[in-house]
Design an enzyme around this catalytic site. Structure first.
Site, PDB file in Angstrom:
ATOM      1  CB  CYS A 115      -0.955   0.004   1.188  1.00 41.34           C
ATOM      2  SG  CYS A 115      -2.128  -1.350   1.141  1.00 41.34           S
ATOM      3  CG  HIS A 251      -3.072   3.813   1.691  1.00 42.84           C
ATOM      4  ND1 HIS A 251      -3.586   3.399   0.475  1.00 42.84           N
ATOM      5  CD2 HIS A 251      -3.135   2.731   2.509  1.00 42.84           C
ATOM      6  CE1 HIS A 251      -3.932   2.127   0.561  1.00 42.84           C
ATOM      7  NE2 HIS A 251      -3.676   1.697   1.780  1.00 42.84           N
ATOM      8  CG  ASN A 281      -6.497  -0.602   0.930  1.00 43.60           C
ATOM      9  OD1 ASN A 281      -5.797  -0.164   0.026  1.00 43.60           O
ATOM     10  ND2 ASN A 281      -5.999  -1.021   2.080  1.00 43.60           N
TER      11      ASN A 281
HETATM   12  N1  ACO Z   1     -18.625  -8.252   8.631  1.00 39.37           N
HETATM   13  C1  ACO Z   1     -19.127  -8.541   9.839  1.00 39.37           C
HETATM   14  N2  ACO Z   1     -18.360  -8.944  10.871  1.00 39.37           N
HETATM   15  C2  ACO Z   1     -17.043  -9.042  10.661  1.00 39.37           C
HETATM   16  C3  ACO Z   1     -16.450  -8.754   9.424  1.00 39.37           C
HETATM   17  C4  ACO Z   1     -17.297  -8.353   8.380  1.00 39.37           C
HETATM   18  N3  ACO Z   1     -16.844  -8.038   7.159  1.00 39.37           N
HETATM   19  N4  ACO Z   1     -15.122  -8.941   9.525  1.00 39.37           N
HETATM   20  C5  ACO Z   1     -14.878  -9.340  10.780  1.00 39.37           C
HETATM   21  N5  ACO Z   1     -16.038  -9.407  11.464  1.00 39.37           N
HETATM   22  C6  ACO Z   1     -16.250  -9.799  12.843  1.00 39.37           C
HETATM   23  C7  ACO Z   1     -15.145 -10.668  13.402  1.00 39.37           C
HETATM   24  O1  ACO Z   1     -15.323 -11.998  13.026  1.00 39.37           O
HETATM   25  C8  ACO Z   1     -15.310 -10.437  14.878  1.00 39.37           C
HETATM   26  O2  ACO Z   1     -16.375 -11.244  15.319  1.00 39.37           O
HETATM   27  P1  ACO Z   1     -16.301 -11.983  16.760  1.00 39.37           P
HETATM   28  O3  ACO Z   1     -16.209 -10.844  17.749  1.00 39.37           O
HETATM   29  O4  ACO Z   1     -17.592 -12.730  16.790  1.00 39.37           O
HETATM   30  O5  ACO Z   1     -15.066 -12.806  16.692  1.00 39.37           O
HETATM   31  C9  ACO Z   1     -15.757  -8.990  14.970  1.00 39.37           C
HETATM   32  O6  ACO Z   1     -16.240  -8.623  13.671  1.00 39.37           O
HETATM   33  C10 ACO Z   1     -14.632  -8.065  15.358  1.00 39.37           C
HETATM   34  O7  ACO Z   1     -13.494  -8.394  14.542  1.00 39.37           O
HETATM   35  P2  ACO Z   1     -12.205  -7.523  14.547  1.00 39.37           P
HETATM   36  O8  ACO Z   1     -11.265  -8.020  13.494  1.00 39.37           O
HETATM   37  O9  ACO Z   1     -11.696  -7.429  15.927  1.00 39.37           O
HETATM   38  O10 ACO Z   1     -12.848  -6.139  14.092  1.00 39.37           O
HETATM   39  P3  ACO Z   1     -12.210  -4.713  14.118  1.00 39.37           P
HETATM   40  O11 ACO Z   1     -13.049  -3.811  14.900  1.00 39.37           O
HETATM   41  O12 ACO Z   1     -10.745  -4.752  14.416  1.00 39.37           O
HETATM   42  O13 ACO Z   1     -12.378  -4.281  12.596  1.00 39.37           O
HETATM   43  C11 ACO Z   1     -11.017  -4.135  10.636  1.00 39.37           C
HETATM   44  C12 ACO Z   1     -11.776  -5.039  11.580  1.00 39.37           C
HETATM   45  C13 ACO Z   1     -12.029  -3.223   9.942  1.00 39.37           C
HETATM   46  C14 ACO Z   1     -10.312  -4.980   9.600  1.00 39.37           C
HETATM   47  C15 ACO Z   1     -10.023  -3.286  11.448  1.00 39.37           C
HETATM   48  O14 ACO Z   1      -9.222  -4.105  12.258  1.00 39.37           O
HETATM   49  C16 ACO Z   1      -9.157  -2.462  10.590  1.00 39.37           C
HETATM   50  O15 ACO Z   1      -9.589  -1.494  10.006  1.00 39.37           O
HETATM   51  N6  ACO Z   1      -7.859  -2.803  10.475  1.00 39.37           N
HETATM   52  C17 ACO Z   1      -6.967  -2.150   9.591  1.00 39.37           C
HETATM   53  C18 ACO Z   1      -6.890  -3.008   8.397  1.00 39.37           C
HETATM   54  C19 ACO Z   1      -6.588  -2.280   7.135  1.00 39.37           C
HETATM   55  O16 ACO Z   1      -7.007  -1.165   6.886  1.00 39.37           O
HETATM   56  N7  ACO Z   1      -5.858  -2.959   6.292  1.00 39.37           N
HETATM   57  C20 ACO Z   1      -5.568  -2.466   5.016  1.00 39.37           C
HETATM   58  C21 ACO Z   1      -4.217  -2.818   4.606  1.00 39.37           C
HETATM   59  S1  ACO Z   1      -3.036  -1.956   5.512  1.00 39.37           S
HETATM   60  C22 ACO Z   1      -3.237  -0.422   5.067  1.00 39.37           C
HETATM   61  O17 ACO Z   1      -3.531  -0.153   3.956  1.00 39.37           O
HETATM   62  C23 ACO Z   1      -3.057   0.597   6.106  1.00 39.37           C
END
Ligand code: ACO
Length: 324
Positions: A115, A251, A281
């Site tokens: 990214c 980004h 993204n």
């Molecule tokens: N829909 C519904 N529920 C979901 C989904 C979805 N698409 N994805 C995960 N969940 C659930 C999980 O299974 C979990 O359920 P559980 O509590 O029953 O186990 C719950 O939601 C919470 O999961 P987390 O992974 O802890 O959720 P979080 O609040 O951290 O959000 C996310 C997830 C959006 C991916 C977040 O961690 C995030 O934004 N991370 C950054 C990732 C990113 O932007 N990556 C891009 C590449 S790097 C970059 O470009 C910077």
């Protein structure tokens, strides 16, 4: 040797026709529009058609940037393509774009920093241009992440999309540039984090392409600190500040990361260019896609101070500050 500045001459972008909405995704995996919007800000993303490759997306963005610059392919002697989703393992996809543009001189190569790729590519092009090795560069970010997603994994497949963006940079003597051009760039990587966001395949390990895997919370935890660190470095190097910049074009990974970074740096919300809602993204393509939107809608004007940042797999992260 005369001092040279790398000045932006034009910008362009391209998104594939097919749109995949959050509602569409809710039919494919156990998710909802509400969950995706609340956690990421994403509403829809674009998906490349069968037979539409990263080179096709990158070529269209490059052609649009050339039109915007009032230049032709014959004016370009350097192409750097930031991508993690090349058409083939080799040759570099940049060479395919070079061929499609009809360019047979200079150099073309791919650069892989996930990214952060566009910021790394911009800094690399700037170094070559200021050294006088090349006169005009196409710096392209193009990705088809839809091809490396695990469409059963709701934790990742809702986050990414396909697209491309490009800028034309020109080496201009300092006296003519009048303060325009890339002012500073700061690139970082730390391989201790390489297993937090990766693709579980590759030519040398599995002989397969593999799928994207991510520890979302870990990425989130590190993102804001890393982003703000390199921006603080950019401000320290130039004497600029959150108040003096005109536009912050980060980004486009996730609305929450963008908002938290801007808030920590004290950048006013109205200076932040956010397009993640419209294309998810798109990895290395996201910054030039956002630049193109903000240039075309009249926000970014000649002479504006524009701050870029990115963070991604590796981890890699970086910032660039330029006067448009
Ligand atoms: N829909 C519904 N529920 C979901 C989904 C979805 N698409 N994805 C995960 N969940 C659930 C999980 O299974 C979990 O359920 P559980 O509590 O029953 O186990 C719950 O939601 C919470 O999961 P987390 O992974 O802890 O959720 P979080 O609040 O951290 O959000 C996310 C997830 C959006 C991916 C977040 O961690 C995030 O934004 N991370 C950054 C990732 C990113 O932007 N990556 C891009 C590449 S790097 C970059 O470009 C910077």
């Amino acid at each position: 040797m005369i001092g040279l500045h790398s000045v932006v001459r034009g910008v362009g972008s391209y998104l594939p026709q097919k749109v995949l909405t959050n509602a569409d995704l809710a039919h494919m995996v156990d998710t909802s529009d509400e969950w995706i919007v609340q956690r990421t800000g994403i509403r829809e993303r674009h998906i490349a058609a069968d037979g539409e490759f990263t080179s096709h997306l990158g070529l269209k963005a490059a052609q649009a940037a050339l039109v915007d610059a009032g230049l032709t392919a014959a004016d370009i002697d350097l192409i750097i393509l930031a991508t993690s989703t090349p058409d083939q393992t080799f040759p570099a996809t940049a060479v395919t774009i070079q061929y499609e543009l009809g360019i047979t001189r200079g150099a073309a190569f791919d650069l892989q920093a996930v990214c952060s790729g566009f910021v790394f590519a911009l800094a690399t092009a700037d170094a070559h241009l200021r050294m006088g090795s090349f006169k005009r560069a196409l710096v392209i970010g193009a990705e088809t992440f839809s091809r490396i997603l695990d469409w059963q994994d709701r934790g990742t497949c809702v986050l990414f999309g396909d697209g491309a963006g490009a800028v034309v940079l020109e080496a201009v003597p300092e006296a003519e540039a009048q303060g325009r051009g890339l002012l500073t760039s700061h690139l970082r990587s730390d391989g201790r984090h390489r297993s937090k966001l990766f693709v579980d395949g590759g030519p040398s390990s599995t002989g397969t392409v593999g799928h994207l895997r991510m520890e979302g919370r870990e990425v989130f935890k590190h993102a804001v600190g890393m982003i703000t660190d390199v921006i603080t470095d950019a401000f320290a190097a130039t004497g600029q500040s959150a108040d003096s910049i005109d536009w912050f074009v980060p980004h486009q990974a996730n609305r929450r990361i963008i908002d938290a970074s801007a808030q920590k740096l004290g950048i006013a919300p109205e200076k932040v260019v956010t397009t993640v809602q419209a294309h998810g993204n798109t990895s290395a393509a996201s910054i030039p896609l956002a630049l193109d939107v903000a240039r075309r809608d009249g926000r970014i004007k000649d002479g504006d101070l524009v701050l870029l940042e990115a963070m991604g797999g590796g981890f890699t992260w970086g910032s660039a500050l330029l006067r448009w």
